[in-house]
Design a protein around this motif. Structure first.
Motif, PDB file in Angstrom:
ATOM      1  N   GLN A  44       0.823  -1.211   0.000  1.00 42.27           N
ATOM      2  CA  GLN A  44       0.000   0.000   0.000  1.00 42.27           C
ATOM      3  C   GLN A  44       0.859   1.263   0.000  1.00 42.27           C
ATOM      4  O   GLN A  44       0.506   2.266  -0.627  1.00 42.27           O
ATOM      5  CB  GLN A  44      -0.922   0.006   1.218  1.00 42.27           C
ATOM      6  CG  GLN A  44      -1.972  -1.083   1.206  1.00 42.27           C
ATOM      7  CD  GLN A  44      -2.754  -1.126   2.509  1.00 42.27           C
ATOM      8  OE1 GLN A  44      -3.116  -0.097   3.075  1.00 42.27           O
ATOM      9  NE2 GLN A  44      -3.018  -2.333   3.000  1.00 42.27           N
ATOM     10  N   LEU A  45       1.973   1.204   0.708  1.00 47.46           N
ATOM     11  CA  LEU A  45       2.864   2.366   0.794  1.00 47.46           C
ATOM     12  C   LEU A  45       3.851   2.432  -0.365  1.00 47.46           C
ATOM     13  O   LEU A  45       4.517   3.448  -0.553  1.00 47.46           O
ATOM     14  CB  LEU A  45       3.636   2.332   2.116  1.00 47.46           C
ATOM     15  CG  LEU A  45       2.821   2.475   3.400  1.00 47.46           C
ATOM     16  CD1 LEU A  45       3.692   2.220   4.614  1.00 47.46           C
ATOM     17  CD2 LEU A  45       2.179   3.855   3.483  1.00 47.46           C
ATOM     18  N   GLY A  46       3.962   1.338  -1.123  1.00 47.72           N
ATOM     19  CA  GLY A  46       4.989   1.268  -2.157  1.00 47.72           C
ATOM     20  C   GLY A  46       6.382   1.256  -1.555  1.00 47.72           C
ATOM     21  O   GLY A  46       7.353   1.697  -2.170  1.00 47.72           O
ATOM     22  N   ASN A  47       6.479   0.724  -0.332  1.00 50.16           N
ATOM     23  CA  ASN A  47       7.745   0.734   0.406  1.00 50.16           C
ATOM     24  C   ASN A  47       8.504  -0.573   0.149  1.00 50.16           C
ATOM     25  O   ASN A  47       8.426  -1.523   0.924  1.00 50.16           O
ATOM     26  CB  ASN A  47       7.472   0.911   1.898  1.00 50.16           C
ATOM     27  CG  ASN A  47       8.729   1.228   2.691  1.00 50.16           C
ATOM     28  OD1 ASN A  47       9.840   0.911   2.264  1.00 50.16           O
ATOM     29  ND2 ASN A  47       8.565   1.863   3.831  1.00 50.16           N
ATOM     30  N   LEU A  48       9.189  -0.606  -0.968  1.00 49.57           N
ATOM     31  CA  LEU A  48       9.918  -1.820  -1.342  1.00 49.57           C
ATOM     32  C   LEU A  48      11.075  -2.102  -0.388  1.00 49.57           C
ATOM     33  O   LEU A  48      11.351  -3.260  -0.066  1.00 49.57           O
ATOM     34  CB  LEU A  48      10.442  -1.682  -2.768  1.00 49.57           C
ATOM     35  CG  LEU A  48      11.260  -2.865  -3.282  1.00 49.57           C
ATOM     36  CD1 LEU A  48      10.414  -4.121  -3.354  1.00 49.57           C
ATOM     37  CD2 LEU A  48      11.856  -2.553  -4.643  1.00 49.57           C
ATOM     38  N   ARG A  49      11.727  -1.051   0.069  1.00 47.04           N
ATOM     39  CA  ARG A  49      12.898  -1.240   0.920  1.00 47.04           C
ATOM     40  C   ARG A  49      12.541  -2.009   2.197  1.00 47.04           C
ATOM     41  O   ARG A  49      13.212  -2.970   2.566  1.00 47.04           O
ATOM     42  CB  ARG A  49      13.488   0.125   1.279  1.00 47.04           C
ATOM     43  CG  ARG A  49      14.843   0.054   1.963  1.00 47.04           C
ATOM     44  CD  ARG A  49      15.393   1.440   2.195  1.00 47.04           C
ATOM     45  NE  ARG A  49      16.744   1.400   2.713  1.00 47.04           N
ATOM     46  CZ  ARG A  49      17.441   2.471   3.044  1.00 47.04           C
ATOM     47  NH1 ARG A  49      16.924   3.678   2.865  1.00 47.04           N
ATOM     48  NH2 ARG A  49      18.662   2.357   3.510  1.00 47.04           N
ATOM     49  N   PHE A  50      11.462  -1.589   2.865  1.00 44.00           N
ATOM     50  CA  PHE A  50      11.050  -2.288   4.081  1.00 44.00           C
ATOM     51  C   PHE A  50      10.497  -3.666   3.739  1.00 44.00           C
ATOM     52  O   PHE A  50      10.680  -4.631   4.491  1.00 44.00           O
ATOM     53  CB  PHE A  50       9.994  -1.468   4.834  1.00 44.00           C
ATOM     54  CG  PHE A  50       9.696  -1.995   6.214  1.00 44.00           C
ATOM     55  CD1 PHE A  50      10.565  -1.773   7.262  1.00 44.00           C
ATOM     56  CD2 PHE A  50       8.547  -2.740   6.444  1.00 44.00           C
ATOM     57  CE1 PHE A  50      10.293  -2.269   8.535  1.00 44.00           C
ATOM     58  CE2 PHE A  50       8.264  -3.242   7.710  1.00 44.00           C
ATOM     59  CZ  PHE A  50       9.139  -3.004   8.761  1.00 44.00           C
ATOM     60  N   GLY A  51       9.818  -3.780   2.583  1.00 41.51           N
ATOM     61  CA  GLY A  51       9.285  -5.062   2.155  1.00 41.51           C
ATOM     62  C   GLY A  51      10.387  -6.086   1.945  1.00 41.51           C
ATOM     63  O   GLY A  51      10.241  -7.263   2.312  1.00 41.51           O
ATOM     64  N   LEU A  52      11.512  -5.662   1.356  1.00 38.87           N
ATOM     65  CA  LEU A  52      12.645  -6.574   1.162  1.00 38.87           C
ATOM     66  C   LEU A  52      13.268  -6.960   2.502  1.00 38.87           C
ATOM     67  O   LEU A  52      13.735  -8.090   2.677  1.00 38.87           O
ATOM     68  CB  LEU A  52      13.691  -5.917   0.259  1.00 38.87           C
ATOM     69  CG  LEU A  52      13.268  -5.686  -1.193  1.00 38.87           C
ATOM     70  CD1 LEU A  52      14.338  -4.910  -1.948  1.00 38.87           C
ATOM     71  CD2 LEU A  52      12.983  -7.015  -1.890  1.00 38.87           C
ATOM     72  N   TRP A  53      13.247  -6.020   3.457  1.00 41.43           N
ATOM     73  CA  TRP A  53      13.746  -6.342   4.803  1.00 41.43           C
ATOM     74  C   TRP A  53      12.849  -7.395   5.453  1.00 41.43           C
ATOM     75  O   TRP A  53      13.331  -8.326   6.107  1.00 41.43           O
ATOM     76  CB  TRP A  53      13.776  -5.080   5.666  1.00 41.43           C
ATOM     77  CG  TRP A  53      14.266  -5.352   7.064  1.00 41.43           C
ATOM     78  CD1 TRP A  53      15.552  -5.394   7.491  1.00 41.43           C
ATOM     79  CD2 TRP A  53      13.445  -5.651   8.208  1.00 41.43           C
ATOM     80  NE1 TRP A  53      15.604  -5.697   8.831  1.00 41.43           N
ATOM     81  CE2 TRP A  53      14.318  -5.858   9.299  1.00 41.43           C
ATOM     82  CE3 TRP A  53      12.074  -5.749   8.416  1.00 41.43           C
ATOM     83  CZ2 TRP A  53      13.859  -6.154  10.573  1.00 41.43           C
ATOM     84  CZ3 TRP A  53      11.614  -6.053   9.692  1.00 41.43           C
ATOM     85  CH2 TRP A  53      12.497  -6.246  10.753  1.00 41.43           C
ATOM     86  N   VAL A  54      11.531  -7.271   5.253  1.00 37.08           N
ATOM     87  CA  VAL A  54      10.587  -8.253   5.787  1.00 37.08           C
ATOM     88  C   VAL A  54      10.836  -9.620   5.163  1.00 37.08           C
ATOM     89  O   VAL A  54      10.807 -10.650   5.843  1.00 37.08           O
ATOM     90  CB  VAL A  54       9.129  -7.791   5.539  1.00 37.08           C
ATOM     91  CG1 VAL A  54       8.145  -8.906   5.888  1.00 37.08           C
ATOM     92  CG2 VAL A  54       8.811  -6.549   6.356  1.00 37.08           C
ATOM     93  N   GLU A  55      11.128  -9.650   3.864  1.00 39.85           N
ATOM     94  CA  GLU A  55      11.416 -10.905   3.182  1.00 39.85           C
ATOM     95  C   GLU A  55      12.655 -11.566   3.782  1.00 39.85           C
ATOM     96  O   GLU A  55      12.671 -12.781   4.031  1.00 39.85           O
ATOM     97  CB  GLU A  55      11.619 -10.652   1.684  1.00 39.85           C
ATOM     98  CG  GLU A  55      11.817 -11.925   0.882  1.00 39.85           C
ATOM     99  CD  GLU A  55      12.043 -11.657  -0.595  1.00 39.85           C
ATOM    100  OE1 GLU A  55      12.138 -12.626  -1.359  1.00 39.85           O
ATOM    101  OE2 GLU A  55      12.131 -10.472  -0.986  1.00 39.85           O
TER     102      GLU A  55
END
Length: 552
Positions: free
Chosen positions: A315-326
């Motif tokens: 929703q935020l388009g926050n890829l950086r945090f999404g990759l950290w979550v991965e």
């Protein structure tokens, strides 16, 4: 075919070989108990009770191969384990085990017979089989009666369930709870309430069954009233209420309830994070995710948690945090299942990572409507019409029925390509071919498509034919199209509706003022800007940003 062979084939895909099972009751140490029938039974029952059905069934297979005769308790535990397998597996094993019981001469023994009735009650369209089993039993206990009652309730046959409940010679609290929950689920809340009030004793499950009925109806006032009256609340009670507030969009009430919980387990944390993620509060969802891992909380996230957080990142388009979550998932040893992979590919799609999304999609073991729709929507957002159409065709060929999101993606793709006629055909097919009623998002896209192509009058007529009250997004799409094609008359109509729906939004005033200016109507433009000043409406300055790590 031998029963042991059937079991092995059905459980071997996800269960280790029985030769590598190390159960504390079946080891080779000097203090080990010999592998007698009673020892096998203890091992099988303990695995079943611990929620490890595949291991329990593998142990049962080993018992059969050892030459030992299984006792009724081992068979009952094995049947209990079968009921916890996926429907496809349990449906295949139920009749085989039924024949196994008959062969062992235990068809009338109360424990395996009751377990078999409970198994059949969990299978689709099995109420007749369960009733027949019950009729064959020489001795019936309350568990047996509850099994057939559960079967009738699951099949939705409320008349038969109510009749059976009244005929039962003995009832326990499970019988009452099943009936109350069944009536509430069927929408008969008056009947459920009357039965609830006549219960000789109640526990938290009794209250939860009635509360779930009101939550399902969307009556959170009555649900909260019952919740507040509960003498003792279980974790399920709190989560049911939080989930109810989530569905009706009342994030504030859900949050307040969550904070009142004295003991918050992982399920409660997942419920409140999902509440924020599903109601557009993505930043708050991520903040809660960070909070739950603080040392003073010490809660470890699971698959459900990560799925909700990835949705918030999308929703935020926050890829950086999404990759950290991965990476966090990998570090925690959590394997990417289809659900998590779909959440990740949605993140990649919304951040422009089409190649990585397609790679994840191709690796899915089972492609369902959610994964297909996410891919089609991603292709639509990124202007890849050809891939969107191909995915839609593949979806239909695979017998996966599309949903409303699927068509949002398709219409978005046609909009990017400027294909008006194709979009209209697609829009019309929603109801005529796929029985999907268009909602606000579909109308907004269609108005935008028609408007951008200069077919303003068609767009306006479409709005007038809408079966629901047009949202500001629909009028905003028409207003923007009027600005592109300098239509003063329709622009004034669209703007008037936008002003009524969102009076404090300055963008609509600016668009109409620009339409007046383009048409040379400087007096109206000046008057509108004066109104904006008088009402304190100022234009928001534009901005843009690029996050590190957004390039694939």
């Amino acid at each position: 075919m031998l029963l042991s062979t059937v079991i092995k084939r059905l459980v071997s895909s996800k269960c280790c070989s029985t030769s590598h099972l190390h159960h504390p009751l079946l080891n080779n140490s000097s203090n080990a108990i010999s592998s007698s029938s009673s020892t096998w039974t203890l091992a099988i029952r303990s695995s079943a009770d611990l929620g490890r059905p595949r291991i329990a069934l593998s142990l049962y297979t080993s018992l059969l191969r050892s030459g030992e005769r299984p006792d009724p308790f081992a068979i009952a535990a094995a049947l209990k384990s079968i009921s916890r397998l996926p429907i496809s597996s349990s449906s295949s094993l139920a009749p085989v085990f039924h024949a196994h019981l008959i062969k062992l001469g235990l068809r009338s023994h109360i424990y395996p017979h009751t377990a078999l009735a409970d198994l059949y009650s969990r299978l689709p369209s099995s109420s007749t089989s369960v009733r027949k089993l019950l009729d064959e039993m020489p001795i019936r206990n309350v568990v047996s009666w509850n099994s057939i009652l559960a079967s009738q309730l699951r099949s939705g046959n409320m008349t038969a369930a109510r009749k059976l409940f009244e005929e039962m010679p003995i009832r326990d609290i499970v019988s009452w709870n099943s009936m109350v929950a069944g009536l509430a689920k069927a929408g008969d809340l008056d009947g459920a309430t009357l039965l609830f009030e006549s219960m000789p004793e109640k526990n938290s499950a009794s209250w939860n069954g009635l509360i779930c009925g009101y939550v399902r109806r969307g009556d959170m006032v009555k649900a909260r009233e019952l919740f507040d009256q509960m003498p003792e609340r279980s974790t399920a009670s709190w989560i049911t209420m939080i989930s109810g507030y989530t569905k009706c969009g009342d994030v504030k009430s859900a949050s307040e309830l969550f904070e009142l919980m004295e003991r918050k387990d992982l399920y409660a944390w997942n419920a409140i994070i999902a509440c924020y993620a599903q109601n557009g509060c993505a930043r708050e969802a991520i903040q809660l995710f960070n909070r739950m891992q603080k040392p003073y909380v010490g809660m470890s996230p699971n698959e459900k948690t990560f799925s909700c957080v990835l949705s918030a990142c999308s929703q935020l388009g926050n890829l950086r945090f999404g990759l950290w979550v991965e990476n966090c998932m990998r570090f925690s040893g959590i394997q990417l299942d289809d659900h998590l992979s779909t959440a990740l590919l949605d993140l990649y799609l919304k951040c422009g990572g089409m190649d990585k999304a397609f790679k994840l999609f191709e690796g899915l073991q089972r492609r369902d409507v959610v994964s297909y729709s996410a891919m089609i929507l991603g292709c639509g957002i990124n202007g890849r019409l050809h891939e969107a159409i191909e995915l839609f065709k593949e979806m239909l060929d695979s017998k996966v029925a599309p949903n409303a999101v699927t068509f949002v993606g398709l219409l978005t793709a046609y909009n990017h390509a400027g294909l008006v006629d194709e979009a209209q055909t697609c829009f019309a097919s929603m109801l005529t071919k796929h029985k999907i009623v268009p909602v606000m998002d579909h109308y907004t896209i269609m108005v935008d498509i028609l408007g951008r192509s200069g077919r303003l009058e068609e767009a306006f007529q479409l709005i007038k034919r809408m079966p629901m009250q047009p949202h500001v997004s629909v009028w905003g799409a028409l207003l923007l199209a009027c600005r592109l094609h300098n239509s003063v008359e329709l622009g004034e109509i669209a703007a008037r509706n936008c002003f009524e729906l969102e009076p404090k939004e300055t963008g609509y005033h600016v668009l109409l003022a620009n339409i007046y200016a383009e048409a040379g109507r400087w007096d109206k433009a000046k008057k509108l800007r004066k109104v904006m000043v008088e009402r304190g409406l100022t234009k928001m300055p534009g901005c843009s940003w690029v996050q590190p790590g957004q390039i694939f």
